[in-house]
Each structure stands twice: as structure tokens, then as C-alpha cells.
Scaffold this active site. Sequence first.
Site, mmCIF file in Angstrom:
data_model
loop_
_atom_site.group_PDB
_atom_site.id
_atom_site.type_symbol
_atom_site.label_atom_id
_atom_site.label_comp_id
_atom_site.label_asym_id
_atom_site.label_seq_id
_atom_site.Cartn_x
_atom_site.Cartn_y
_atom_site.Cartn_z
ATOM 1 N N GLN A 1 0.828 -1.219 0.000
ATOM 2 C CA GLN A 1 0.000 0.000 0.000
ATOM 3 C C GLN A 1 0.858 1.263 0.000
ATOM 4 O O GLN A 1 0.515 2.266 0.641
ATOM 5 C CB GLN A 1 -0.947 -0.019 1.210
ATOM 6 C CG GLN A 1 -2.143 -0.945 1.053
ATOM 7 C CD GLN A 1 -3.107 -0.472 -0.042
ATOM 8 O OE1 GLN A 1 -3.181 0.714 -0.367
ATOM 9 N NE2 GLN A 1 -3.858 -1.405 -0.618
ATOM 10 N N SER A 2 1.970 1.230 -0.710
ATOM 11 C CA SER A 2 2.882 2.383 -0.741
ATOM 12 C C SER A 2 2.244 3.606 -1.405
ATOM 13 O O SER A 2 1.827 3.544 -2.570
ATOM 14 C CB SER A 2 4.139 1.989 -1.504
ATOM 15 O OG SER A 2 4.894 3.135 -1.839
ATOM 16 N N ASN A 3 2.209 4.715 -0.662
ATOM 17 C CA ASN A 3 1.758 5.974 -1.257
ATOM 18 C C ASN A 3 2.768 6.479 -2.285
ATOM 19 O O ASN A 3 2.404 7.080 -3.295
ATOM 20 C CB ASN A 3 1.592 7.050 -0.175
ATOM 21 C CG ASN A 3 0.479 6.724 0.795
ATOM 22 O OD1 ASN A 3 -0.645 6.454 0.402
ATOM 23 N ND2 ASN A 3 0.792 6.734 2.087
#
Length: 360
Positions: A74-76
Site C-alpha cells: 500500500q505504498s503511497n
Amino acid sequence: MTATRPRLALVHGPTPIVRRPALDPLLNGVELWVKRDDATGGAESGNKLRKLELLLADARAKGARVVVTCGGLQSNHARATALACLGLGMRAVLLLRVPDPARARREPPPPTGNLLLDRLAGAEIRFVSPDEYRQRTGLLEEVRLELERSGERTYVIPEGGSNGLGSLGYVEAMRETREQMNLGLTFEGASAGTPFDVVAHACGSGGTAAGVALGAARYGVARETWAFAVCDDRATFVQRIAAIALEARALEPDLPALDFVVPTQGGSPEGAARLVVDDRARGPAYAVMTDEQKRFLVAVARLGGLVLDPVYTGKALFGVAKAAARGEIRKGARVLFLHTGGLPGLLAQGDELASALEDA
Ligand SMILES: *Cc1c(COP(=O)(O)O)cnc(C)c1O
């Protein structure tokens, strides 16, 4: 910032600075101001866009057609990179960390939150294990060589966009903030232009911390910066931030020196960038909150209309409340909280937050 360094205009700025008085009691009596870097853009929004203005400009100047970077599932940062590349005629290859890559290849994880946006962007996603991820610098280089062999000029962006060049995006953000202060946009009781007591924000890979600390000191935005670690411990981050700041100062030699301090410690040299790295609000693990932190996140939304995320900003503002309760940030201190974004990560954690929505 030197005029010769290329920089793309990706950020919708200046981002607003807003006062949220309803949250002061929850924060144990500090005067809370919020810089809305969660609003640097649309779906690509958040703090990573500030770093990408410089990193993707460098990629383009070097003729890259492919950008490779890495992060959690879930890396921004990976999502912002994938979306920003689209407008620049580049494609993104994302190395995303999952517990079991073989299984993720067989049964793709549900496209929610940031992963949904990565998929919408058409990014090439490669799953990597936590062990492989520990060797991410070498892994990124291997992928770069592989892509170059197939004839694609490739640019590597490290985790979080956190190197010296990327961190200059936050030096620039502090210049922007100083301009807003001079216009009287942060005026209330204090005379216009008065520095904040503290700038506070979440810290995950260290680039924001380095840039904010250096920029806040250079432009007189605050007397002190607090970086709230969300995963690793203080010693690890001090080392990482120091290395990034060194790179930044090699690019911009007139930046001040960093001075890592512990809360309430005095005696910094005049003009030094005072930085507190606080790891006491990082919770049980990366992207996992305590029940108390979850209830805090819900209360901040309901009382202040301020939506935080469970991975970064929720923990950081919780850390501000705790530091104020201990008296390390004094009552009445003017605190500028840098809201760094993370909404897609929140939307992917509905189940984890369900009980806090009931009992807050
Ligand atoms: C990446 C990120 C941070 C941390 O910034 P670093 O420069 O990686 O330390 C904080 N908040 C959000 C929402 C992020 O995505």
C-alpha cells in the site's frame, strides 16, 4: 534552490495552512495549525509529489522512459510515482513488498487503496518478499540493469523518494510556508511572520524529515522540527536522515547543519536545524495501530474534520498529543502539523478501523 536544477510543476500549491481550534484540547493544549500537503494533487496527492518534482525532472533530463521504485503493497510513494509518470510519457515498474510473492502472483491481492490506483495507472507490479525487500537497493539496481539490457533507459528512485535530491522538495515546501507566514496566513495572537514553535510530521523513509528540518531552519519557519517514526526506531532514522541531509547539503552547500536533539534539550548552535526524532508513537508495527491510536484517529476526524491515515499521519498527530501531555511540547505552543496525505491507505483499512468507529 539554484535556478539550474530542473524541477517539474506537479504540486498544486501553495497548499493551504489551516487552523483547527477544535482539536487543541485533544492535543493537550497546543495551538494546532495544519499544512495541507494531503492536498498537493488529486489521486497522486501527498508528500511524495514534492520529491517527485525534482526526481522525475532528473529522470526526464536523463532521457529515462522507465522509472523503477519500491515500497509496501500500500505504498503511497509507489502510487504517486505511477500516476505522475503517466503525464510525462514514462512508465513505472513497482517492486511491492508482500508476505508471500508466489502466492500473490497466483492469487493477486484485491485491488484496493493504493494498489487500485497502481493498477489503474497500468504500472508494472512485481511482488517481492520481505527478505528481498531488505536488499532493496541491490534489487532496484538489478531491475535497472535488466530493463537497460532490453533497451529501455531506466531511472531508479529509492524507497519513499528519500535521497538528497528528493528531500529538496521539502526545503522548497518550507520556503513556500515562509512566504505564507509573511503574508499573515498563520496569524493569530502572534504577530505575522513569527516562527512556529514546532513543525511536526510522520517519518517513514526520512526524506521528508531531512528536507523539513533543513528548510524550516533555513527559512525560519520553526524553532524545532519533530519527526515521528512510524516503523523503525530512533537510532535507525537518525542515521538515515543524517545521510540524506548530507546528500542534500552536497547539492545545496548553504543549507544549515542538522542538530539531532532529544525533547527539551537546549544549547543548539545558532541557525542549526534542531530535529527531534520520536519513535514512541510508532505503534505495534508498520501500518498497524493500537486501539488507542485508532480511537484518536476517529476523534480527530469527528472533532476537527481532519481525516488522517492509520499508517503515517494518524500516528504522528497522536505523537504530538503524547508529547504535549508529557510537557515536552509546552501548553500553548504553536505547532504546524504537516499533513502528508495517505488517504488511499485509510480506505484500504476499513476492517481494521471498524470497531473504533463504534466505540469512539
Ligand atoms: C511516505 C509518507 C510519509 C513519510 O515520508 P518519508 O519522507 O518517507 O519519511 C508520511 N506520510 C505519508 C502519508 C506518506 O505517504
